[in-house]
Design a protein around this motif. Structure first.
Motif, PDB file in Angstrom:
ATOM      1  N   PHE A 273      54.371  32.346  24.367  1.00 54.87           N
ATOM      2  CA  PHE A 273      54.339  30.901  24.130  1.00 54.87           C
ATOM      3  C   PHE A 273      54.540  30.612  22.652  1.00 54.87           C
ATOM      4  O   PHE A 273      53.891  31.225  21.787  1.00 54.87           O
ATOM      5  CB  PHE A 273      52.986  30.344  24.596  1.00 54.87           C
ATOM      6  N   ASN A 274      55.430  29.672  22.362  1.00 55.44           N
ATOM      7  CA  ASN A 274      55.649  29.199  20.988  1.00 55.44           C
ATOM      8  C   ASN A 274      55.245  27.732  20.941  1.00 55.44           C
ATOM      9  O   ASN A 274      55.938  26.879  21.526  1.00 55.44           O
ATOM     10  CB  ASN A 274      57.108  29.362  20.595  1.00 55.44           C
ATOM     11  N   PRO A 275      54.152  27.393  20.283  1.00 57.67           N
ATOM     12  CA  PRO A 275      53.682  26.003  20.284  1.00 57.67           C
ATOM     13  C   PRO A 275      54.709  25.003  19.795  1.00 57.67           C
ATOM     14  O   PRO A 275      54.720  23.848  20.230  1.00 57.67           O
ATOM     15  CB  PRO A 275      52.458  26.050  19.355  1.00 57.67           C
ATOM     16  N   GLU A 276      55.579  25.420  18.890  1.00 60.91           N
ATOM     17  CA  GLU A 276      56.556  24.480  18.330  1.00 60.91           C
ATOM     18  C   GLU A 276      57.624  24.082  19.341  1.00 60.91           C
ATOM     19  O   GLU A 276      58.142  22.965  19.298  1.00 60.91           O
ATOM     20  CB  GLU A 276      57.202  25.096  17.092  1.00 60.91           C
ATOM     21  N   THR A 277      57.955  24.993  20.253  1.00 59.08           N
ATOM     22  CA  THR A 277      59.056  24.706  21.192  1.00 59.08           C
ATOM     23  C   THR A 277      58.609  24.567  22.645  1.00 59.08           C
ATOM     24  O   THR A 277      59.301  23.948  23.448  1.00 59.08           O
ATOM     25  CB  THR A 277      60.109  25.823  21.122  1.00 59.08           C
ATOM     26  N   ASP A 278      57.439  25.142  22.985  1.00 59.44           N
ATOM     27  CA  ASP A 278      57.043  25.193  24.397  1.00 59.44           C
ATOM     28  C   ASP A 278      55.930  24.224  24.771  1.00 59.44           C
ATOM     29  O   ASP A 278      55.591  24.111  25.955  1.00 59.44           O
ATOM     30  CB  ASP A 278      56.577  26.616  24.751  1.00 59.44           C
ATOM     31  N   SER A 279      55.335  23.545  23.798  1.00 54.72           N
ATOM     32  CA  SER A 279      54.199  22.671  24.097  1.00 54.72           C
ATOM     33  C   SER A 279      54.607  21.490  24.967  1.00 54.72           C
ATOM     34  O   SER A 279      55.736  20.969  24.865  1.00 54.72           O
ATOM     35  CB  SER A 279      53.560  22.157  22.810  1.00 54.72           C
ATOM     36  N   ILE A 280      53.677  21.048  25.795  1.00 51.21           N
ATOM     37  CA  ILE A 280      53.857  19.880  26.652  1.00 51.21           C
ATOM     38  C   ILE A 280      53.102  18.713  26.023  1.00 51.21           C
ATOM     39  O   ILE A 280      51.962  18.878  25.595  1.00 51.21           O
ATOM     40  CB  ILE A 280      53.301  20.161  28.068  1.00 51.21           C
ATOM     41  N   PRO A 281      53.704  17.507  25.950  1.00 54.72           N
ATOM     42  CA  PRO A 281      52.962  16.338  25.440  1.00 54.72           C
ATOM     43  C   PRO A 281      51.659  16.137  26.222  1.00 54.72           C
ATOM     44  O   PRO A 281      51.621  16.363  27.443  1.00 54.72           O
ATOM     45  CB  PRO A 281      53.932  15.175  25.644  1.00 54.72           C
ATOM     46  N   VAL A 282      50.621  15.708  25.527  1.00 54.57           N
ATOM     47  CA  VAL A 282      49.294  15.620  26.139  1.00 54.57           C
ATOM     48  C   VAL A 282      49.321  14.786  27.416  1.00 54.57           C
ATOM     49  O   VAL A 282      48.770  15.191  28.454  1.00 54.57           O
ATOM     50  CB  VAL A 282      48.272  15.037  25.139  1.00 54.57           C
ATOM     51  N   ASN A 283      49.946  13.629  27.383  1.00 55.18           N
ATOM     52  CA  ASN A 283      49.922  12.753  28.558  1.00 55.18           C
ATOM     53  C   ASN A 283      50.746  13.278  29.728  1.00 55.18           C
ATOM     54  O   ASN A 283      50.672  12.753  30.835  1.00 55.18           O
ATOM     55  CB  ASN A 283      50.409  11.352  28.187  1.00 55.18           C
ATOM     56  N   ASP A 284      51.543  14.324  29.494  1.00 51.95           N
ATOM     57  CA  ASP A 284      52.326  14.924  30.567  1.00 51.95           C
ATOM     58  C   ASP A 284      51.669  16.184  31.128  1.00 51.95           C
ATOM     59  O   ASP A 284      52.218  16.826  32.024  1.00 51.95           O
ATOM     60  CB  ASP A 284      53.733  15.280  30.065  1.00 51.95           C
ATOM     61  N   MET A 285      50.518  16.563  30.559  1.00 55.74           N
ATOM     62  CA  MET A 285      49.862  17.784  30.993  1.00 55.74           C
ATOM     63  C   MET A 285      49.117  17.582  32.299  1.00 55.74           C
ATOM     64  O   MET A 285      48.775  16.452  32.672  1.00 55.74           O
ATOM     65  CB  MET A 285      48.873  18.259  29.908  1.00 55.74           C
ATOM     66  N   TYR A 286      48.829  18.702  32.990  1.00 55.43           N
ATOM     67  CA  TYR A 286      47.919  18.660  34.129  1.00 55.43           C
ATOM     68  C   TYR A 286      46.622  17.999  33.677  1.00 55.43           C
ATOM     69  O   TYR A 286      46.171  18.203  32.547  1.00 55.43           O
ATOM     70  CB  TYR A 286      47.610  20.085  34.600  1.00 55.43           C
ATOM     71  N   VAL A 287      46.021  17.251  34.570  1.00 61.79           N
ATOM     72  CA  VAL A 287      44.795  16.544  34.195  1.00 61.79           C
ATOM     73  C   VAL A 287      43.679  17.510  33.829  1.00 61.79           C
ATOM     74  O   VAL A 287      42.907  17.263  32.905  1.00 61.79           O
ATOM     75  CB  VAL A 287      44.345  15.593  35.320  1.00 61.79           C
ATOM     76  N   ILE A 288      43.608  18.647  34.548  1.00 66.79           N
ATOM     77  CA  ILE A 288      42.582  19.624  34.188  1.00 66.79           C
ATOM     78  C   ILE A 288      42.775  20.112  32.761  1.00 66.79           C
ATOM     79  O   ILE A 288      41.825  20.319  32.006  1.00 66.79           O
ATOM     80  CB  ILE A 288      42.577  20.816  35.165  1.00 66.79           C
ATOM     81  N   ASP A 289      44.039  20.270  32.364  1.00 63.20           N
ATOM     82  CA  ASP A 289      44.330  20.707  30.999  1.00 63.20           C
ATOM     83  C   ASP A 289      44.011  19.596  30.003  1.00 63.20           C
ATOM     84  O   ASP A 289      43.471  19.856  28.916  1.00 63.20           O
ATOM     85  CB  ASP A 289      45.798  21.120  30.883  1.00 63.20           C
ATOM     86  N   GLN A 290      44.329  18.359  30.371  1.00 59.60           N
ATOM     87  CA  GLN A 290      43.948  17.221  29.523  1.00 59.60           C
ATOM     88  C   GLN A 290      42.436  17.152  29.365  1.00 59.60           C
ATOM     89  O   GLN A 290      41.923  16.896  28.271  1.00 59.60           O
ATOM     90  CB  GLN A 290      44.445  15.910  30.140  1.00 59.60           C
ATOM     91  N   TYR A 291      41.775  17.371  30.474  1.00 62.21           N
ATOM     92  CA  TYR A 291      40.314  17.274  30.433  1.00 62.21           C
ATOM     93  C   TYR A 291      39.702  18.353  29.543  1.00 62.21           C
ATOM     94  O   TYR A 291      38.724  18.120  28.829  1.00 62.21           O
ATOM     95  CB  TYR A 291      39.739  17.372  31.844  1.00 62.21           C
ATOM     96  N   MET A 292      40.292  19.558  29.559  1.00 58.75           N
ATOM     97  CA  MET A 292      39.784  20.617  28.683  1.00 58.75           C
ATOM     98  C   MET A 292      39.969  20.248  27.216  1.00 58.75           C
ATOM     99  O   MET A 292      39.129  20.554  26.373  1.00 58.75           O
ATOM    100  CB  MET A 292      40.479  21.944  28.996  1.00 58.75           C
ATOM    101  N   LEU A 293      41.073  19.568  26.893  1.00 55.21           N
ATOM    102  CA  LEU A 293      41.266  19.092  25.516  1.00 55.21           C
ATOM    103  C   LEU A 293      40.236  18.024  25.169  1.00 55.21           C
ATOM    104  O   LEU A 293      39.747  17.957  24.033  1.00 55.21           O
ATOM    105  CB  LEU A 293      42.681  18.549  25.326  1.00 55.21           C
ATOM    106  N   HIS A 294      39.903  17.184  26.153  1.00 53.29           N
ATOM    107  CA  HIS A 294      38.863  16.170  25.967  1.00 53.29           C
ATOM    108  C   HIS A 294      37.529  16.847  25.640  1.00 53.29           C
ATOM    109  O   HIS A 294      36.822  16.457  24.689  1.00 53.29           O
ATOM    110  CB  HIS A 294      38.750  15.333  27.249  1.00 53.29           C
ATOM    111  N   LEU A 295      37.186  17.873  26.413  1.00 52.79           N
ATOM    112  CA  LEU A 295      35.951  18.617  26.146  1.00 52.79           C
ATOM    113  C   LEU A 295      36.026  19.337  24.808  1.00 52.79           C
ATOM    114  O   LEU A 295      35.034  19.440  24.074  1.00 52.79           O
ATOM    115  CB  LEU A 295      35.708  19.644  27.256  1.00 52.79           C
ATOM    116  N   LEU A 296      37.215  19.834  24.485  1.00 49.40           N
ATOM    117  CA  LEU A 296      37.404  20.604  23.254  1.00 49.40           C
ATOM    118  C   LEU A 296      37.183  19.737  22.023  1.00 49.40           C
ATOM    119  O   LEU A 296      36.583  20.176  21.038  1.00 49.40           O
ATOM    120  CB  LEU A 296      38.819  21.189  23.241  1.00 49.40           C
TER     121      LEU A 296
END
Length: 982
Positions: A713-736
């Motif tokens: 994974f390369n964060p600069e090229t492979d990252s997904i915009p936050v609002n397009d992420m799986y909700v579980i993944d969004q939620y983990m960022l919320h907790l983070l």
């Protein structure tokens, strides 16, 4: 089997509200969870993580994206310390100098502040003078020590100190402590000593330093005066307490009218220090208290004592008292009594506020040379203050032939008691176990004796000091009151010591008169000599060279010098107390932090405050952090003098027998320090250290999972915009983000124990036991570049970064090791503190997460110990807001790949608005309710739901092991698509 129909139209407004809370996803999303993160799940995880080689699954092994990392799961035996040493070679030790151009608790705080962007000024220093080193050196020399000159003792003490410094410095570096090790300060350095002498004279000029004959704590075992901070109190000390008669000599007018003169009258006095009776000069009473004349039923004698103590004293003396009359203490004014050992010597009756009714008789024997309050009374009433005890703690010839040369705490006490018996003035002797001051180094009891000493008049400083302390932040807050109380109990600060290894008090004493010489000229001359050559010059240069020429000519010249250098040295608390003046840049600078043990509330914290206030009317610090002491594993006290200290080097590198004393490495030691509740006593031992090592091993497993799954994974090229992420993944960022904010605040409060506990909870419960078990299938079995997988990896990258930076101040070696294994970034401490984004914060997700988790918990709880992937689930929710929220997680009616099904970990999940019409007999039905509470209570709606659980009818997919295939020989649709073209 027929299923109910699910509605398509209602609830659009509610759905819009729910979507506004976390953004509109680009592909089907589902909320995360909160309830489920609070449980330690032990279900089998479906997906490639469970794969074992067999004839079928082996065909697809290379198509599964298993974690890839060289980061080791465990470091066994010497691997831990050896790895740390390798890491320290990679710019680790240059970090302090890097941050300037751009002990463990201190280091944790320093690393945090440096990572948050502050420039750290941390210069390590050593207190090199003092009694402990001198005593150690002399004890090692044995009988030879008696023949040594002062300069020889100093040379041996300096050599000892230098060797200890080098050993300790190497240990601190090995612990990973970040500091300017090439520019440390030492209190025996000439420039430091010169600074100290300037501060001393600055305070002397202000009238704060003076010489006087006063009672001080005196250590016969060390032959020197001691300050309060150099005492420790032994609660098991045994004293021979006595009740003594002081016969009435001349009654006051009021007392004369109350006694008929027919029976002997005596004042009853109680003391725990019989050896001080020969030095008695008065008997003190409390003016406002009531006193009584009583008649003893045994002897018929009349006694005078406090009215409140009549019953208890009679009981102690095993007799009864008849109260003849009572009167006020003030009525004793102008009366006298006889000295109990010298009948023709009068002891006046004097009022004093230090007399209490807590113990004794309400009348206090007063020996001005042997008590602080006694001295105060003597000063007010011009009483003699002769000291009958010499530097060795034995009676002088002034005490008389019976007592001369007898140790006051031993044979001297015995003789005094026998003398009182002979004089028929002893009523009772009994042993008393109580707290008594001991020399903190020799562990022997001290005495109070008057002698000529140098003092700081802290009564003139206290008021300002206490006002300034109100602006200082104390952690914990209770430490402030403790320090103020210690200061209030301190009548004066004795700063002179009768030893050799220290900074000399720069005064010259007249050879025949009680006079001394010190002025700006003498000080400036001595300071320049000390700056160039160190304080040894006080003992190596002849007296005439220690004085400037202009002064020398005024005091007799070189051939008839009337003055000699004084032999006292400065208290080591004055030594360390002026460190602010040497270390802090600029005259007005204050340290951001002073951090030390609670014993320093009466030591370094206090001496630093008093000297700084005296010299410049400023506190030397903005924040004071106070930690407790280290105890053995069973709670026993640890100290160097007791010889039961656990050597940190043995903890790090192991002992001679590494089976009994294994090498834990520096990070385990640092973790133990951080996780301890440092504001109280903490224990250390094999089990505590093993537990710390196990904690770090669990953390390593979490880190290994994270590293292994971001390898491609390369964060600069492979990252997904936050609002397009799986909700579980969004939620983990919320907790983070919430975790990061709390961790940062706890570091600011120096509450490292809570940092550790918060991290442990997060990586054990939220990550390892929950999130990781959910996402393994998506990570391993989706296509490499599938947005679903990249969404998860986007979250893992942020989780890894926050976790590592959160523990980096505590575990710097592990942090650097992790960053050496991250494929896309190689720096930890140089790249700053935790970075989060405000768009991660989505509090509305919590309601959605809790509702989904409630249903998940119902399902998993109904199949304990079984593989969730062998079941399919029907979720029935009545139409409304809850249905619309859950519907966002699964757009199809039935799915084995939706976000809802990923959360449920089932073979497939069906979402319905009403129950199916037909069901088989082997189903499990679970009912529940959930209250949606959004927008601070503006949106409230309680909904019912039902979870229906039944065995799946599908077969296990040979690639992902989920029960989603039509037969055991064919791939499920998801896997078939993933491997197409491979």
């Amino acid at each position: 089997m027929r299923w109910g129909l699910r509605p398509r139209g209602p609830g659009a407004a509610a759905l819009a509200t729910a979507r506004s809370l976390w953004g509109t996803p680009r592909f089907p999303c589902r909320p995360g969870w909160l309830q489920a993160t609070k449980r330690l799940l032990v279900q089998s995880v479906s997906g490639a993580s469970n794969h074992q080689p067999n004839s079928n699954s082996g065909r697809y092994r290379d198509t599964v994206l298993l974690p890839q990392t060289t980061f080791p799961m465990k470091l066994l035996g010497r691997q831990q310390p050896d790895t740390e040493l390798e890491i320290q070679k990679c710019g680790f030790s240059e970090l302090y100098s890097w941050q300037r151009e751009r002990k463990i608790l201190k280091d944790i705080a320093n690393r945090f502040h440096m990572m948050t962007g502050s420039k750290i000024h941390f210069v390590p220093g050593w207190d090199c003078h003092g009694l402990p080193i001198e005593v150690k050196v002399l004890s090692e020399l044995g009988g030879e020590a008696q023949n040594l000159s002062a300069i020889e003792i100093r040379e041996k003490a300096r050599s000892f100190a230098k060797a200890a410094i080098e050993k300790q410095k190497l240990a601190f570096i090995r612990w990973g402590i970040m500091a300017d090790w090439s520019n440390c300060y030492f209190t025996f350095d000439g420039k430091y000593e010169a600074k100290q002498l300037r501060t001393f004279y600055q305070m002397y000029e202000k009238g704060l330093v003076y010489r006087s004959y006063k009672p001080v704590f005196w250590s016969p075992s060390s032959r020197t005066a001691l300050a309060e901070a150099e005492l420790e109190y032994n609660p098991e000390h045994v004293s021979r307490s006595i009740y003594v008669k002081f016969p009435l000599l001349k009654p006051s007018p009021k007392l004369a009218s109350l006694i008929d003169g027919s029976s002997p009258v005596s004042f009853l006095v109680w003391t725990t220090q019989p050896w001080t009776i020969p030095a008695n000069q008065a008997v003190c009473y409390m003016p406002e208290s009531k006193y009584a004349v009583v008649k003893c039923s045994k002897s018929g004698d009349l006694y005078i004592l406090a009215a409140d103590k009549v019953a208890s004293v009679a009981s102690t003396l095993e007799t009864t008292f008849e109260t003849i009359s009572t009167f006020s203490g003030v009525d004793l004014e102008n009366g006298t009594c006889s000295h109990p050992l010298i009948p023709d010597k009068a002891s006046p009756l004097l009022p004093a506020n230090h007399v209490t009714m807590a113990k004794g008789t309400g009348l206090v024997h007063t020996a001005p040379a042997h008590g602080m309050e006694d001295y105060s009374v003597a000063s007010q009433h011009n009483l003699p203050m002769d000291c009958l005890v010499d530097e060795d703690g034995v009676f002088t010839d002034v005490a008389g032939p019976e007592l001369q040369n007898k140790a006051v705490l031993e044979e001297g006490t015995d003789v005094v008691i026998k003398m009182l018996q002979t004089a028929k003035n002893l009523l009772k002797e009994e042993k008393l176990v109580h707290s008594y001051p001991y020399d903190w180094r020799t562990k022997k009891p001290v005495v109070i004796r008057a002698s000529k000493q140098w003092f700081i008049n802290i009564s003139d400083i206290k008021t300002t000091a206490k006002e300034l302390l109100k602006k200082v932040k104390f952690i914990p807050g209770s430490a402030l009151n403790a320090m103020v109380e210690m200061m209030d109990r301190r009548p004066y600060w004795c700063i002179s010591r009768q030893r050799t290894w220290g900074v000399p008090i720069p005064v010259f004493h007249h050879k025949t008169k009680d006079e001394y010489l010190i002025n700006s000229q003498t000080i400036e001359h001595i300071v320049k000599l000390v700056e160039q050559h160190g304080s040894d010059i006080w003992w190596t240069l002849p007296p005439e060279q220690l004085l400037p020429k202009e002064v020398l000519s005024e005091v007799g010249g070189p051939d008839a010098l009337e003055y000699v250098p004084g032999q006292d040295i400065l208290d080591i608390w004055f030594d360390s107390g002026i460190s602010w003046s040497y270390v802090l840049p600029g005259p007005d600078q204050r340290a951001d932090l002073y951090l030390e043990g609670k014993d320093q509330l009466g030591g370094w914290f206090q001496s630093s405050l008093l000297t700084s206030v005296a010299a410049r009317k400023k506190a030397p610090y903005k924040t004071v952090v106070v930690h407790g002491f280290t105890l053995g594993e069973k709670g026993e006290k640890m100290s160097k003098s007791l010889g039961n200290v656990i050597n940190p080097d043995v903890v790090i590198n192991g002992g001679q027998d590494q089976n009994k004393e294994p090498p834990y490495g520096a990070d385990v030691l640092r973790w133990w320090v951080a996780e301890s509740n440092v504001f109280t006593e903490v224990t250390i031992g094999p089990s505590v250290l093993s537990a710390a090592r196990d904690d770090i091993s669990k953390l390593r497993n979490t880190l290994r999972f994270l590293l292994g799954n971001v390898a491609d994974f390369n964060p600069e090229t492979d990252s997904i915009p936050v609002n397009d992420m799986y909700v579980i993944d969004q939620y983990m960022l919320h907790l983070l983000q919430d975790l990061a904010n709390k961790i940062t605040e706890l570091y600011k409060q120096y509450d490292f124990g809570k940092v550790v506990r918060l991290l442990q909870t997060f990586y054990t419960r939220e990550l390892s036991n929950f999130y990781f078990s959910i996402i393994k299938d998506r990570l391993y079995c989706e296509k490499e570049n599938d947005p679903k997988r990249r969404s998860c990896q986007t979250a893992l990258v942020e989780i890894l970064d926050v976790i590592v930076r959160s523990f980096a101040p505590i575990l710097p070696h592990l942090a650097e090791e992790v960053f050496q294994h991250i494929p896309y970034i190689k720096e930890c401490f140089h790249t700053g503190w935790i970075s989060t984004s405000s768009i991660w914060k989505k509090p509305g997700l919590e309601e959605a997460v809790e509702s989904a988790c409630a249903m998940r918990d119902s399902f998993l709880g109904s199949i304990p110990g079984k593989n969730a992937a062998e079941y399919k689930v029907i979720i029935v929710i009545e139409p409304g807001l809850l249905f619309e929220i859950i519907e966002m997680l699964q757009s199809e009616e039935t799915s084995s790949t939706s976000q809802l099904n990923e959360l449920m970990m089932a073979s497939e999940t069906t979402l319905l608005a009403q129950e199916p019409r037909e069901m088989t007999a082997d189903v499990i039905e679970l009912k529940g309710k959930f209250l949606i509470n959004l927008e601070g209570g503006d949106i409230r709606e309680e909904s019912s739901y039902k979870v229906i659980v039944m065995p799946t009818t599908k077969e296990k997919c040979p690639r992902c092991w989920k029960y989603t295939a039509e037969s055991s020989d064919t791939l499920c649709p998801r896997c078939a698509e993933a491997v197409s073209g491979k």
